[in-house]
Scaffold this motif. Structure first.
Motif, PDB file in Angstrom:
ATOM      1  N   VAL A  67      93.407  -6.565 -53.809  1.00 47.26           N
ATOM      2  CA  VAL A  67      93.093  -5.307 -53.154  1.00 47.26           C
ATOM      3  C   VAL A  67      92.816  -4.246 -54.213  1.00 47.26           C
ATOM      4  CG1 VAL A  67      93.915  -3.567 -51.517  1.00 47.26           C
ATOM      5  CG2 VAL A  67      94.662  -5.952 -51.269  1.00 47.26           C
ATOM      6  N   LEU A  68      91.656  -3.616 -54.132  1.00 45.06           N
ATOM      7  CA  LEU A  68      91.346  -2.484 -54.993  1.00 45.06           C
ATOM      8  C   LEU A  68      91.799  -1.228 -54.269  1.00 45.06           C
ATOM      9  CD1 LEU A  68      89.571  -4.739 -56.175  1.00 45.06           C
ATOM     10  CD2 LEU A  68      87.786  -3.049 -56.516  1.00 45.06           C
ATOM     11  N   VAL A  69      92.620  -0.409 -54.922  1.00 43.99           N
ATOM     12  CA  VAL A  69      93.107   0.838 -54.342  1.00 43.99           C
ATOM     13  C   VAL A  69      92.651   1.971 -55.257  1.00 43.99           C
ATOM     14  CG1 VAL A  69      95.138   2.186 -53.702  1.00 43.99           C
ATOM     15  CG2 VAL A  69      95.099  -0.281 -53.282  1.00 43.99           C
ATOM     16  N   ALA A  70      91.922   2.928 -54.662  1.00 45.87           N
ATOM     17  CA  ALA A  70      91.372   4.023 -55.471  1.00 45.87           C
ATOM     18  C   ALA A  70      91.244   5.292 -54.651  1.00 45.87           C
ATOM     19  CB  ALA A  70      89.995   3.624 -56.008  1.00 45.87           C
ATOM     20  N   ALA A  71      91.292   6.409 -55.345  1.00 43.74           N
ATOM     21  CA  ALA A  71      90.939   7.702 -54.771  1.00 43.74           C
ATOM     22  C   ALA A  71      89.582   8.054 -55.368  1.00 43.74           C
ATOM     23  CB  ALA A  71      91.976   8.758 -55.115  1.00 43.74           C
ATOM     24  N   VAL A  72      88.589   8.269 -54.486  1.00 43.02           N
ATOM     25  CA  VAL A  72      87.206   8.447 -54.927  1.00 43.02           C
ATOM     26  C   VAL A  72      86.638   9.722 -54.313  1.00 43.02           C
ATOM     27  CG1 VAL A  72      84.926   7.386 -55.039  1.00 43.02           C
ATOM     28  CG2 VAL A  72      86.959   5.918 -54.995  1.00 43.02           C
ATOM     29  N   ALA A  73      86.140  10.610 -55.169  1.00 43.20           N
ATOM     30  CA  ALA A  73      85.505  11.835 -54.687  1.00 43.20           C
ATOM     31  C   ALA A  73      84.144  11.501 -54.075  1.00 43.20           C
ATOM     32  CB  ALA A  73      85.342  12.826 -55.830  1.00 43.20           C
ATOM     33  N   ARG A  74      83.612  12.434 -53.322  1.00 46.54           N
ATOM     34  CA  ARG A  74      82.328  12.255 -52.645  1.00 46.54           C
ATOM     35  C   ARG A  74      81.211  11.875 -53.624  1.00 46.54           C
ATOM     36  NH1 ARG A  74      82.480  16.102 -48.517  1.00 46.54           N
ATOM     37  NH2 ARG A  74      82.652  17.666 -50.144  1.00 46.54           N
ATOM     38  N   ASN A  75      81.291  12.351 -54.870  1.00 44.62           N
ATOM     39  CA  ASN A  75      80.281  12.052 -55.880  1.00 44.62           C
ATOM     40  C   ASN A  75      80.618  10.807 -56.713  1.00 44.62           C
ATOM     41  OD1 ASN A  75      82.396  13.160 -57.299  1.00 44.62           O
ATOM     42  ND2 ASN A  75      81.174  14.729 -58.350  1.00 44.62           N
TER      43      ASN A  75
ATOM     44  N   GLU B 235      89.121   8.660 -49.580  1.00 40.07           N
ATOM     45  CA  GLU B 235      87.884   9.431 -49.732  1.00 40.07           C
ATOM     46  C   GLU B 235      88.260  10.900 -49.880  1.00 40.07           C
ATOM     47  OE1 GLU B 235      85.534   8.447 -46.285  1.00 40.07           O
ATOM     48  OE2 GLU B 235      84.806   6.589 -47.209  1.00 40.07           O
ATOM     49  N   ILE B 236      88.018  11.436 -51.068  1.00 38.83           N
ATOM     50  CA  ILE B 236      88.371  12.813 -51.390  1.00 38.83           C
ATOM     51  C   ILE B 236      87.127  13.677 -51.152  1.00 38.83           C
ATOM     52  CG2 ILE B 236      89.266  14.362 -53.164  1.00 38.83           C
ATOM     53  CD1 ILE B 236      91.228  12.059 -52.370  1.00 38.83           C
ATOM     54  N   PRO B 237      87.193  14.659 -50.259  1.00 37.74           N
ATOM     55  CA  PRO B 237      86.008  15.441 -49.900  1.00 37.74           C
ATOM     56  C   PRO B 237      85.683  16.551 -50.914  1.00 37.74           C
ATOM     57  CG  PRO B 237      87.850  16.197 -48.605  1.00 37.74           C
ATOM     58  CD  PRO B 237      88.349  15.034 -49.441  1.00 37.74           C
ATOM     59  N   LEU B 238      85.594  16.173 -52.169  1.00 35.21           N
ATOM     60  CA  LEU B 238      85.299  17.096 -53.257  1.00 35.21           C
ATOM     61  C   LEU B 238      84.206  16.490 -54.128  1.00 35.21           C
ATOM     62  CD1 LEU B 238      88.978  17.884 -54.360  1.00 35.21           C
ATOM     63  CD2 LEU B 238      87.507  19.320 -52.918  1.00 35.21           C
ATOM     64  N   GLU B 239      83.591  17.314 -54.971  1.00 34.37           N
ATOM     65  CA  GLU B 239      82.609  16.840 -55.943  1.00 34.37           C
ATOM     66  C   GLU B 239      82.957  17.414 -57.315  1.00 34.37           C
ATOM     67  OE1 GLU B 239      78.524  16.998 -54.758  1.00 34.37           O
ATOM     68  OE2 GLU B 239      79.007  16.369 -52.719  1.00 34.37           O
ATOM     69  N   PRO B 240      84.067  16.940 -57.882  1.00 34.06           N
ATOM     70  CA  PRO B 240      84.526  17.500 -59.152  1.00 34.06           C
ATOM     71  C   PRO B 240      83.695  16.994 -60.332  1.00 34.06           C
ATOM     72  CG  PRO B 240      85.899  15.657 -58.554  1.00 34.06           C
ATOM     73  CD  PRO B 240      84.947  15.888 -57.399  1.00 34.06           C
ATOM     74  N   GLU B 241      83.772  17.748 -61.426  1.00 37.93           N
ATOM     75  CA  GLU B 241      83.219  17.257 -62.687  1.00 37.93           C
ATOM     76  C   GLU B 241      84.056  16.053 -63.093  1.00 37.93           C
ATOM     77  OE1 GLU B 241      80.821  18.711 -64.889  1.00 37.93           O
ATOM     78  OE2 GLU B 241      80.245  20.033 -63.246  1.00 37.93           O
ATOM     79  N   GLY B 242      83.398  15.046 -63.654  1.00 40.19           N
ATOM     80  CA  GLY B 242      84.130  13.887 -64.126  1.00 40.19           C
ATOM     81  C   GLY B 242      83.240  12.979 -64.940  1.00 40.19           C
ATOM     82  N   ASP B 243      83.883  12.055 -65.657  1.00 42.51           N
ATOM     83  CA  ASP B 243      83.130  11.109 -66.468  1.00 42.51           C
ATOM     84  C   ASP B 243      83.562   9.666 -66.208  1.00 42.51           C
ATOM     85  OD1 ASP B 243      85.628  11.272 -67.630  1.00 42.51           O
ATOM     86  OD2 ASP B 243      84.908  11.830 -69.620  1.00 42.51           O
TER      87      ASP B 243
END
Length: 159
Positions: A6-14, A121-129
């Motif tokens: 199982v892959l478990v992740a928190a992922v922003a909209r972007n 699913e995180i309803p944000l579009e943060p800066e990230g790399d």
């Protein structure tokens, strides 16, 4: 391998999952939900993810992937693997489901073997790399969606 992976992740909209070793948001309740999802299971994660947490998480076995042969977790309760195959072999000897908990390269390597994904699913579009790997949603069936305050938790099962 017959066990679930199982892959478990928190992922922003972007698609962002991190900025360097850090998570670029704080959503109350998301990390508590992660704890409940993973308790009693085997966590497989990369070294950077482990080091950003800073310790083994209680109630879970931890396997850390690293290519650095000199790296040591500094804790007897943490298992070290040199690649994903080694990690999965070690995980099969431990009780609980196999939960892949990041980072991006570990998710990408495990995606072809994963039987399920649980994505916040995180309803944000943060800066990230650091980004969650792209995957073809046609190969996955949404089996459950919980609308929680500040995020949705989505369960996907491989078709």
């Amino acid at each position: 391998m017959s066990r679930r992976i199982v892959l478990v992740a928190a992922v922003a909209r972007n698609g962002v999952i991190g900025r360097g070793p850090d998570i670029p948001w704080h959503v109350p309740g998301e990390q508590t939900a992660f704890k409940h999802l993973t308790m009693g299971h085997v966590l497989v994660m990369g070294r950077t993810t482990y080091e950003s947490i800073g310790r083994p998480l209680p109630g879970r076995e931890t396997i850390v992937l690293t290519r650095d042969p000199a790296w040591s977790p500094g804790h007897d309760a943490v298992h070290v693997a040199r690649d994903l195959d080694d990690a999965l072999v070690q995980a099969t000897r431990l009780p609980g489901e196999i939960v892949v908990a990041g980072g991006a390269s570990v998710y990408a390597a495990a995606m072809p073997l994963a039987t399920e994904q649980v994505i916040s699913e995180i309803p944000l579009e943060p800066e990230g790399d650091v980004f969650y790997p792209d995957f073809d949603r046609h190969h996955w069936k949404e089996t459950r969606r919980d609308e929680l305050e500040g995020f949705d938790r989505v369960w996907l099962r491989r078709r």
